[in-house]
Write a protein that holds these residues in place. Structure first.
Motif, PDB file in Angstrom:
ATOM      1  N   TYR A 190       9.075  17.426 -54.006  1.00 40.93           N
ATOM      2  CA  TYR A 190       8.684  17.753 -55.372  1.00 40.93           C
ATOM      3  C   TYR A 190       8.809  19.247 -55.606  1.00 40.93           C
ATOM      4  O   TYR A 190       8.650  20.051 -54.682  1.00 40.93           O
ATOM      5  CB  TYR A 190       7.222  17.350 -55.633  1.00 40.93           C
ATOM      6  CG  TYR A 190       6.933  15.891 -55.429  1.00 40.93           C
ATOM      7  CD1 TYR A 190       6.982  14.992 -56.486  1.00 40.93           C
ATOM      8  CD2 TYR A 190       6.603  15.409 -54.164  1.00 40.93           C
ATOM      9  CE1 TYR A 190       6.707  13.653 -56.297  1.00 40.93           C
ATOM     10  CE2 TYR A 190       6.330  14.060 -53.962  1.00 40.93           C
ATOM     11  CZ  TYR A 190       6.386  13.194 -55.036  1.00 40.93           C
ATOM     12  OH  TYR A 190       6.109  11.871 -54.846  1.00 40.93           O
ATOM     13  N   ASP A 191       9.106  19.610 -56.856  1.00 41.16           N
ATOM     14  CA  ASP A 191       9.046  21.026 -57.191  1.00 41.16           C
ATOM     15  C   ASP A 191       7.615  21.372 -57.626  1.00 41.16           C
ATOM     16  O   ASP A 191       6.718  20.523 -57.599  1.00 41.16           O
ATOM     17  CB  ASP A 191      10.063  21.375 -58.284  1.00 41.16           C
ATOM     18  CG  ASP A 191       9.806  20.641 -59.596  1.00 41.16           C
ATOM     19  OD1 ASP A 191       8.674  20.121 -59.779  1.00 41.16           O
ATOM     20  OD2 ASP A 191      10.720  20.573 -60.433  1.00 41.16           O
TER      21      ASP A 191
ATOM     22  N   SER B 194      14.671  12.229 -52.891  1.00 42.58           N
ATOM     23  CA  SER B 194      13.928  11.036 -52.521  1.00 42.58           C
ATOM     24  C   SER B 194      14.814  10.089 -51.731  1.00 42.58           C
ATOM     25  O   SER B 194      16.030  10.041 -51.938  1.00 42.58           O
ATOM     26  CB  SER B 194      13.409  10.317 -53.771  1.00 42.58           C
ATOM     27  OG  SER B 194      12.827   9.082 -53.436  1.00 42.58           O
TER      28      SER B 194
ATOM     29  N   GLY C   7       5.832  19.172 -60.090  1.00 45.64           N
ATOM     30  CA  GLY C   7       5.578  17.780 -59.740  1.00 45.64           C
ATOM     31  C   GLY C   7       6.746  16.848 -59.964  1.00 45.64           C
ATOM     32  O   GLY C   7       6.616  15.629 -59.798  1.00 45.64           O
ATOM     33  N   SER C   8       7.911  17.379 -60.317  1.00 40.95           N
ATOM     34  CA  SER C   8       9.091  16.541 -60.512  1.00 40.95           C
ATOM     35  C   SER C   8       9.775  16.282 -59.175  1.00 40.95           C
ATOM     36  O   SER C   8       9.834  17.152 -58.307  1.00 40.95           O
ATOM     37  CB  SER C   8      10.079  17.217 -61.474  1.00 40.95           C
ATOM     38  OG  SER C   8       9.466  17.455 -62.731  1.00 40.95           O
ATOM     39  N   VAL C   9      10.297  15.060 -58.998  1.00 40.39           N
ATOM     40  CA  VAL C   9      10.984  14.698 -57.763  1.00 40.39           C
ATOM     41  C   VAL C   9      12.365  15.355 -57.749  1.00 40.39           C
ATOM     42  O   VAL C   9      13.162  15.191 -58.669  1.00 40.39           O
ATOM     43  CB  VAL C   9      11.126  13.167 -57.648  1.00 40.39           C
ATOM     44  CG1 VAL C   9      11.943  12.792 -56.416  1.00 40.39           C
ATOM     45  CG2 VAL C   9       9.759  12.498 -57.614  1.00 40.39           C
TER      46      VAL C   9
END
Length: 350
Positions: A2-3, A11, A6-8
């Motif tokens: 995550y950055d 994955s 909070g964005s993926v």
């Protein structure tokens, strides 16, 4: 991965996570150390106030887990406990503020101070100066409401994003506890009421934007809950009754709700005394609930329409009046009103 927002950003996909969860769900062990495909996995179960959480870490290199696995699990468990503690404290604080505010509104506020209370309501996401409704809620079993019921309703309202002030209350020491609440008069509230009425009896006041009128709204909600209880006792499927809105009930229901219960019961018994047959009484209730449709009544009671016509003739003979007379029909409907209302949802369902 995550950055910072909070964005993926990277994955492995959902498949490894699902495989790990399937393995975790299949065992009750507190700690799990296993291999799932190319992944080495360690898990830990953590029991907190709101249930059991499972922390899982996975690596394609077993040495990585041997070196830092326990440290990661210990750190994650502490973080989870800390976050939960913060959330629990905030939830308890919100509950306290919530109950204090609705209790103050129930006690009554003077019009000159309404703006201050609207500012407090805004903190719970109530639209400023928009109409609100008071609720009185009881379990379908007609027993006392509990903290578990209250928590369930709060959780449902929160999941729907519905502004919701609530508390447990008793009208007097001999009465079962109910759940009092305030909600906005909105389409979202109507949908929430429709769903919640499958599990609770709900009385709802007329909408009002005057906070000084909340005590009057509470009394309206109590009256509506009393009506809901009457209908539920007469219904085979009380979960189909729905919320009772005091501003949408018919005139007969409103009049009956404002009469002394003991005197009303004596008058009803006297009115129905000529009809000694339970079969004829059940036929009359079904006939009126079916909107005086002989064919529909016969279908529901699994008899021939001529049988219904014969029973109706016997009913008229017992009363000494025709059911086509508006005065005779009005008396019978008032005497059987809760039973008719209670039977109507069953007929609609069928």
């Amino acid at each position: 991965m995550y950055d910072f927002e909070g964005s993926v950003v990277s994955s492995t996909g959902e498949a490894p996570t699902q495989l790990i969860w399937n393995e975790v769900a299949a065992t009750n062990r507190r700690d799990l150390n296993t291999e799932i495909g190319r992944w080495h996995v360690r898990t830990r179960r953590v029991a907190l106030r709101d249930g059991v959480h499972v922390i899982a870490i996975a690596s394609r290199t077993v040495d990585t887990l041997d070196q830092i696995g326990e440290l990661l699990l210990d750190t994650s468990e502490r973080l989870l406990g800390a976050v939960h503690g913060i959330q629990y404290g905030a939830t308890r604080r919100d509950r306290r503020d919530n109950e204090q505010l609705i209790a103050a509104l129930h006690d009554g506020v003077v019009p000159a101070r309404e703006h201050r209370f609207w500012n407090q309501l805004a903190q719970f996401r109530f639209p400023a100066y928009a109409p609100i409704r008071a609720l009185e809620i009881a379990p379908l079993s007609d027993g006392s409401a509990t903290e578990a019921h209250l928590s369930l309703l709060i959780g449902r309202a929160r999941s729907e994003g519905l502004p919701f002030l609530t508390m447990l209350r008793r009208a007097d020491m001999d009465s079962p506890a109910t759940i009092a609440a305030l909600i906005p008069d909105s389409e979202a509230s109507a949908q929430w009421l429709a769903v919640t009425a499958h599990d609770f009896l709900i009385g709802v006041s007329a909408p009002s934007s005057a906070l000084s009128a909340v005590p009057d709204s509470v009394r309206e909600a109590e009256t509506a809950l009393g009506i809901a209880r009457q209908w539920a006792r007469a219904a085979e499927t009380p979960e189909n009754i729905g919320a009772v809105l005091i501003d949408r009930i018919d005139l007969s229901t409103w009049l009956l709700s404002h009469v002394d219960a003991r005197q009303l019961r004596e008058r009803i018994v006297r009115t129905l005394k000529p009809l000694a047959s339970a079969q004829l009484l059940d036929t009359l209730i079904t006939y009126l609930a079916a909107e005086q449709n002989v064919t529909r009544t016969a279908e529901v009671m699994f008899v021939h329409p001529n049988t219904i016509r014969y029973r109706l003739t016997r009913i008229e003979e017992a009363f000494g009046e025709s059911l086509t007379s508006p005065f005779s029909l009005a008396n019978v409907i008032l005497a059987l009103h809760p039973e008719i209302i209670g039977r109507a949802p069953e007929l609609r369902h069928r």
